[in-house]
Design a protein around this motif. Structure first.
Motif, PDB file in Angstrom:
ATOM      1  N   GLU A  31      10.538  52.912  77.730  1.00 16.10           N
ATOM      2  CA  GLU A  31      10.896  53.824  78.817  1.00 16.10           C
ATOM      3  C   GLU A  31       9.849  54.926  78.943  1.00 16.10           C
ATOM      4  OE1 GLU A  31      14.472  56.775  80.369  1.00 16.10           O
ATOM      5  OE2 GLU A  31      14.627  55.889  78.371  1.00 16.10           O
ATOM      6  N   SER A  32       9.424  55.481  77.817  1.00 11.99           N
ATOM      7  CA  SER A  32       8.446  56.573  77.858  1.00 11.99           C
ATOM      8  C   SER A  32       7.110  56.102  78.432  1.00 11.99           C
ATOM      9  CB  SER A  32       8.240  57.170  76.468  1.00 11.99           C
ATOM     10  OG  SER A  32       7.529  56.270  75.637  1.00 11.99           O
ATOM     11  N   LYS A  33       6.788  54.821  78.259  1.00  8.33           N
ATOM     12  CA  LYS A  33       5.543  54.261  78.795  1.00  8.33           C
ATOM     13  C   LYS A  33       5.709  53.761  80.237  1.00  8.33           C
ATOM     14  CE  LYS A  33       3.428  53.028  74.421  1.00  8.33           C
ATOM     15  NZ  LYS A  33       2.340  53.999  74.518  1.00  8.33           N
ATOM     16  N   GLY A  34       6.932  53.855  80.764  1.00 10.90           N
ATOM     17  CA  GLY A  34       7.167  53.442  82.143  1.00 10.90           C
ATOM     18  C   GLY A  34       7.359  51.949  82.335  1.00 10.90           C
ATOM     19  N   LEU A  35       7.560  51.226  81.254  1.00  4.88           N
ATOM     20  CA  LEU A  35       7.772  49.777  81.360  1.00  4.88           C
ATOM     21  C   LEU A  35       9.167  49.432  81.866  1.00  4.88           C
ATOM     22  CD1 LEU A  35       5.995  48.686  78.081  1.00  4.88           C
ATOM     23  CD2 LEU A  35       5.306  48.077  80.407  1.00  4.88           C
ATOM     24  N   VAL A  36      10.108  50.307  81.604  1.00  3.22           N
ATOM     25  CA  VAL A  36      11.481  50.114  82.063  1.00  3.22           C
ATOM     26  C   VAL A  36      12.026  51.492  82.432  1.00  3.22           C
ATOM     27  CG1 VAL A  36      12.552  50.277  79.773  1.00  3.22           C
ATOM     28  CG2 VAL A  36      13.654  48.916  81.528  1.00  3.22           C
ATOM     29  N   ASN A  37      12.923  51.522  83.402  1.00  2.00           N
ATOM     30  CA  ASN A  37      13.434  52.808  83.878  1.00  2.00           C
ATOM     31  C   ASN A  37      14.949  52.728  84.022  1.00  2.00           C
ATOM     32  OD1 ASN A  37      13.467  55.404  84.837  1.00  2.00           O
ATOM     33  ND2 ASN A  37      13.001  54.803  86.944  1.00  2.00           N
ATOM     34  N   PRO A  38      15.682  52.829  82.902  1.00  2.00           N
ATOM     35  CA  PRO A  38      17.145  52.751  83.004  1.00  2.00           C
ATOM     36  C   PRO A  38      17.698  53.954  83.750  1.00  2.00           C
ATOM     37  CG  PRO A  38      16.494  53.417  80.798  1.00  2.00           C
ATOM     38  CD  PRO A  38      15.228  53.087  81.539  1.00  2.00           C
ATOM     39  N   GLY A  64       5.285  38.922  72.508  1.00  2.00           N
ATOM     40  CA  GLY A  64       5.362  37.849  71.509  1.00  2.00           C
ATOM     41  C   GLY A  64       4.209  36.865  71.627  1.00  2.00           C
ATOM     42  N   GLU A  65       3.629  36.774  72.818  1.00  2.00           N
ATOM     43  CA  GLU A  65       2.476  35.904  73.037  1.00  2.00           C
ATOM     44  C   GLU A  65       1.159  36.614  72.745  1.00  2.00           C
ATOM     45  OE1 GLU A  65       2.938  34.490  77.048  1.00  2.00           O
ATOM     46  OE2 GLU A  65       4.727  33.329  76.548  1.00  2.00           O
ATOM     47  N   GLY A  66       1.264  37.862  72.249  1.00  7.55           N
ATOM     48  CA  GLY A  66       0.067  38.579  71.836  1.00  7.55           C
ATOM     49  C   GLY A  66      -0.522  39.502  72.893  1.00  7.55           C
ATOM     50  N   ILE A  67       0.163  39.717  73.992  1.00  9.73           N
ATOM     51  CA  ILE A  67      -0.347  40.596  75.043  1.00  9.73           C
ATOM     52  C   ILE A  67       0.036  42.032  74.695  1.00  9.73           C
ATOM     53  CG2 ILE A  67      -0.220  41.162  77.507  1.00  9.73           C
ATOM     54  CD1 ILE A  67       0.416  38.153  77.965  1.00  9.73           C
ATOM     55  N   ASN A  68      -0.947  42.926  74.739  1.00 10.85           N
ATOM     56  CA  ASN A  68      -0.653  44.324  74.413  1.00 10.85           C
ATOM     57  C   ASN A  68       0.078  44.998  75.571  1.00 10.85           C
ATOM     58  OD1 ASN A  68      -2.570  45.132  76.333  1.00 10.85           O
ATOM     59  ND2 ASN A  68      -4.186  45.408  74.795  1.00 10.85           N
ATOM     60  N   LEU A  69       0.585  46.212  75.327  1.00 10.21           N
ATOM     61  CA  LEU A  69       1.407  46.884  76.335  1.00 10.21           C
ATOM     62  C   LEU A  69       0.636  47.201  77.616  1.00 10.21           C
ATOM     63  CD1 LEU A  69       3.734  49.233  74.258  1.00 10.21           C
ATOM     64  CD2 LEU A  69       4.213  46.971  75.225  1.00 10.21           C
ATOM     65  N   ALA A  70      -0.659  47.489  77.501  1.00 11.88           N
ATOM     66  CA  ALA A  70      -1.454  47.731  78.708  1.00 11.88           C
ATOM     67  C   ALA A  70      -1.507  46.455  79.552  1.00 11.88           C
ATOM     68  CB  ALA A  70      -2.866  48.186  78.336  1.00 11.88           C
ATOM     69  N   ARG A  74       0.127  45.683  83.403  1.00  4.68           N
ATOM     70  CA  ARG A  74      -0.600  45.077  84.534  1.00  4.68           C
ATOM     71  C   ARG A  74       0.117  43.837  85.041  1.00  4.68           C
ATOM     72  NH1 ARG A  74      -6.940  45.323  84.517  1.00  4.68           N
ATOM     73  NH2 ARG A  74      -6.378  44.547  86.565  1.00  4.68           N
ATOM     74  N   ILE A  75       0.615  43.015  84.131  1.00  2.00           N
ATOM     75  CA  ILE A  75       1.333  41.798  84.528  1.00  2.00           C
ATOM     76  C   ILE A  75       2.598  42.163  85.302  1.00  2.00           C
ATOM     77  CG2 ILE A  75       2.686  39.846  83.629  1.00  2.00           C
ATOM     78  CD1 ILE A  75       0.536  39.674  81.367  1.00  2.00           C
ATOM     79  N   LEU A  76       3.338  43.140  84.814  1.00  2.00           N
ATOM     80  CA  LEU A  76       4.571  43.558  85.496  1.00  2.00           C
ATOM     81  C   LEU A  76       4.265  44.129  86.881  1.00  2.00           C
ATOM     82  CD1 LEU A  76       6.540  45.187  82.540  1.00  2.00           C
ATOM     83  CD2 LEU A  76       6.948  42.959  83.609  1.00  2.00           C
ATOM     84  N   ASP A  77       3.182  44.892  86.985  1.00  2.00           N
ATOM     85  CA  ASP A  77       2.784  45.440  88.282  1.00  2.00           C
ATOM     86  C   ASP A  77       2.440  44.312  89.256  1.00  2.00           C
ATOM     87  OD1 ASP A  77       2.010  47.630  90.103  1.00  2.00           O
ATOM     88  OD2 ASP A  77      -0.018  46.820  89.808  1.00  2.00           O
ATOM     89  N   MET A  78       1.681  43.330  88.793  1.00  2.00           N
ATOM     90  CA  MET A  78       1.328  42.193  89.657  1.00  2.00           C
ATOM     91  C   MET A  78       2.568  41.403  90.048  1.00  2.00           C
ATOM     92  SD  MET A  78      -2.330  40.772  88.210  1.00  2.00           S
ATOM     93  CE  MET A  78      -1.765  40.494  86.554  1.00  2.00           C
TER      94      MET A  78
END
Length: 137
Positions: A31-38, A64-70, A74-78
Motif C-alpha cells: 500500500e505504501s508503494k502504491g501497488l494496492v489502494n484499499p 514469485g517469478e522473480g520480478i522486483n517491485l519496480a 510497470r506491469i500493473l500500469d501496463m
C-alpha cells in the motif's frame, strides 16, 4: 464479476492476508508503494475488495517469478492501460453496432418510401416484392 462488485470494500487486512497468503505487513508495504489502494472504513480500518485480492494475487505471482517491485509496478500500469483500452474498444463496438442498426432502419425506410407512391395507391404485393428483391408467392 461486475466491476462494481469487484471494487466493493469487504475484507479487513487479516482476511486479505489469509486470502493471498501474504503477511499483513507485506500488504502495508504494498500500500505504501502504491501497488494496492484499499478503502478505509469510518474507523480507518483497511478494507480490501475482491479486485484488490486479485491484484495482490497477481503481485504475488509476479514476485514469485522473480520480478522486483519496480517491474511489478510497470506491469500493473501496463495492465491497467490495456484494460482501459479494452473497455473503450467495447464501448466503441457497441456504438458501431447501434449505428449499423440505425443505418439499416434508415435504408429500409428509404426503400419503403421509394416503393410507395405519395397517393398511397401502391399494391402491397408489389411493395413486398420490392423490399424482398424478388417474387413472393
Amino acid at each position: 464479476m461486475a466491476r462494481e462488485g469487484r471494487d466493493k470494500p469487504l475484507y479487513m487486512i487479516s482476511v486479505a492476508a489469509e486470502l493471498t497468503g501474504m503477511h499483513p505487513q507485506t500488504l502495508r508495504v504494498y500500500e505504501s508503494k502504491g501497488l494496492v489502494n484499499p478503502k478505509r472504513s469510518g474507523g480507518n480500518t483497511r478494507l480490501y475488495s475482491q479486485g484488490d485480492i486479485e491484484r495482490l494475487n497477481l503481485i504475488n505471482q509476479l514476485t514469485g517469478e522473480g520480478i522486483n517491485l519496480a517491474g511489478v509496478m510497470r506491469i500493473l500500469d501496463m495492465k491497467e492501460r490495456a484494460d482501459e483500452r479494452e473497455r473503450e474498444l467495447s464501448r466503441v463496438r457497441e456504438q458501431l453496432r447501434r449505428a449499423e442498426e440505425e443505418l439499416h432502419e434508415l435504408r429500409m425506410q428509404k426503400k419503403i418510401t421509394a416503393l410507395v407512391p405519395l397517393d398511397g395507391s401502391a399494391d402491397p404485393q408489389q411493395v413486398l416484392r420490392g423490399l424482398l428483391g424478388g417474387d413472393i408467392h
